[in-house]
Design a protein around this motif. Structure first.
Motif, PDB file in Angstrom:
ATOM      1  N   THR A   6      -4.492  -2.371  -5.081  1.00 54.92           N
ATOM      2  CA  THR A   6      -3.178  -1.924  -5.520  1.00 54.92           C
ATOM      3  C   THR A   6      -3.005  -2.124  -7.015  1.00 54.92           C
ATOM      4  O   THR A   6      -3.828  -2.751  -7.682  1.00 54.92           O
ATOM      5  CB  THR A   6      -2.067  -2.701  -4.786  1.00 54.92           C
TER       6      THR A   6
ATOM      7  N   ASN B 270       1.485   2.766  -5.932  1.00 55.09           N
ATOM      8  CA  ASN B 270       0.193   2.692  -5.260  1.00 55.09           C
ATOM      9  C   ASN B 270      -0.155   4.012  -4.582  1.00 55.09           C
ATOM     10  O   ASN B 270      -1.338   4.383  -4.508  1.00 55.09           O
ATOM     11  CB  ASN B 270       0.202   1.557  -4.233  1.00 55.09           C
TER      12      ASN B 270
ATOM     13  N   LEU C 221       0.811  -1.216   0.000  1.00 52.29           N
ATOM     14  CA  LEU C 221       0.000   0.000   0.000  1.00 52.29           C
ATOM     15  C   LEU C 221       0.844   1.265   0.000  1.00 52.29           C
ATOM     16  O   LEU C 221       0.361   2.334  -0.403  1.00 52.29           O
ATOM     17  CB  LEU C 221      -0.938   0.004   1.217  1.00 52.29           C
TER      18      LEU C 221
END
Length: 240
Positions: free
Chosen positions: A205, A13, A8
């Protein structure tokens, strides 16, 4: 938990979440389209579905043609020099050897290789193939020229097994149909088309490695489209 949270905070992302924030804050259709495009291109779940589709459409792993033992193996070359073969050629030779090993010992063996520099290909292949006829010749600069040259040598009634890379297999199958050959395709599987391990974070993602998948697919389809439309002007071969 680490495997779930760590992706993350990867830069690509963070860009995804930044785009999402901008879409919510500015409410512009263009931003939403950019976010959707970026997400679908990089999302691993979506890319794995594309990989599965391509495998079903293009990759034929059967070791025979309509239940028949191949009469001839054709290994399409992939460059190199007069001194050595590239990694893709070594992988194709390994695939060819593994398929030959499955043949009955009494089965006649014939192999044709299409490449400009035959010596290193023959030297690598003859280390494992000690019986049967091996022919190697320069069939042209691209796959379309190779098939045009091969069509003059191949018997359409014979069961032929083409050996190539997985990202070329769709185009090879289209040419097999065009030249009406009784053939199948044995492929060297690359990392590009192997499904990426996907957990719950895959839906939240993006994975930049998926861009390699799409670039190879676009190159494959674009190459065949140019062949069908432009023909001899760009490929040196006129499409039927």
């Amino acid at each position: 938990m680490k495997d779930l949270l760590e992706p993350l905070i990867y830069p690509h992302n963070m860009l995804l979440y930044g785009l999402l924030f901008a879409c919510i804050a500015y409410r512009k259709k263009g931003l939403w389209c950019l976010l959707l495009f970026y997400y679908l291109i990089g999302n691993t779940f979506v890319a794995n579905q594309v990989r599965q589709w391509y495998q079903q459409q293009a990759v034929v792993s059967a070791s025979s043609v309509s239940g028949r033992t191949p009469d001839l193996f054709v290994m399409l070359g992939c460059g190199g020099s007069a001194e050595q073969i590239p990694a893709c050629a070594a992988a194709r030779i390994q695939q060819l050897n593994s398929e030959i090993a499955l043949l009955p010992q009494a089965a006649p063996l014939a192999v044709v290789i299409t490449t400009r520099y035959c010596e290193p290909y023959l030297a690598a292949l003859q280390q494992t193939v000690r019986h049967g006829a091996i022919d190697c010749f320069d069939a042209g600069e691209n796959t379309y020229q190779e098939f045009q040259a091969l069509a003059k040598r191949l018997n359409p009634q014979h069961a032929i097994r083409f050996i190539t890379s997985d990202f070329h297999s769709w185009r090879v199958r289209q040419l097999i149909k065009e030249y009406q050959l009784s053939a199948s395709v044995g492929v060297v599987r690359s990392q590009t088309f192997r499904p990426v391990n996907c957990t719950l974070n895959c839906l939240l993602t993006v994975n930049l490695s998926n861009l390699d998948l799409y670039s190879k697919l676009m190159a494959e389809f674009a190459s065949y489209a140019v062949y069908r439309v432009a023909g001899k002007e760009l490929t040196g071969v006129v499409s039927d």
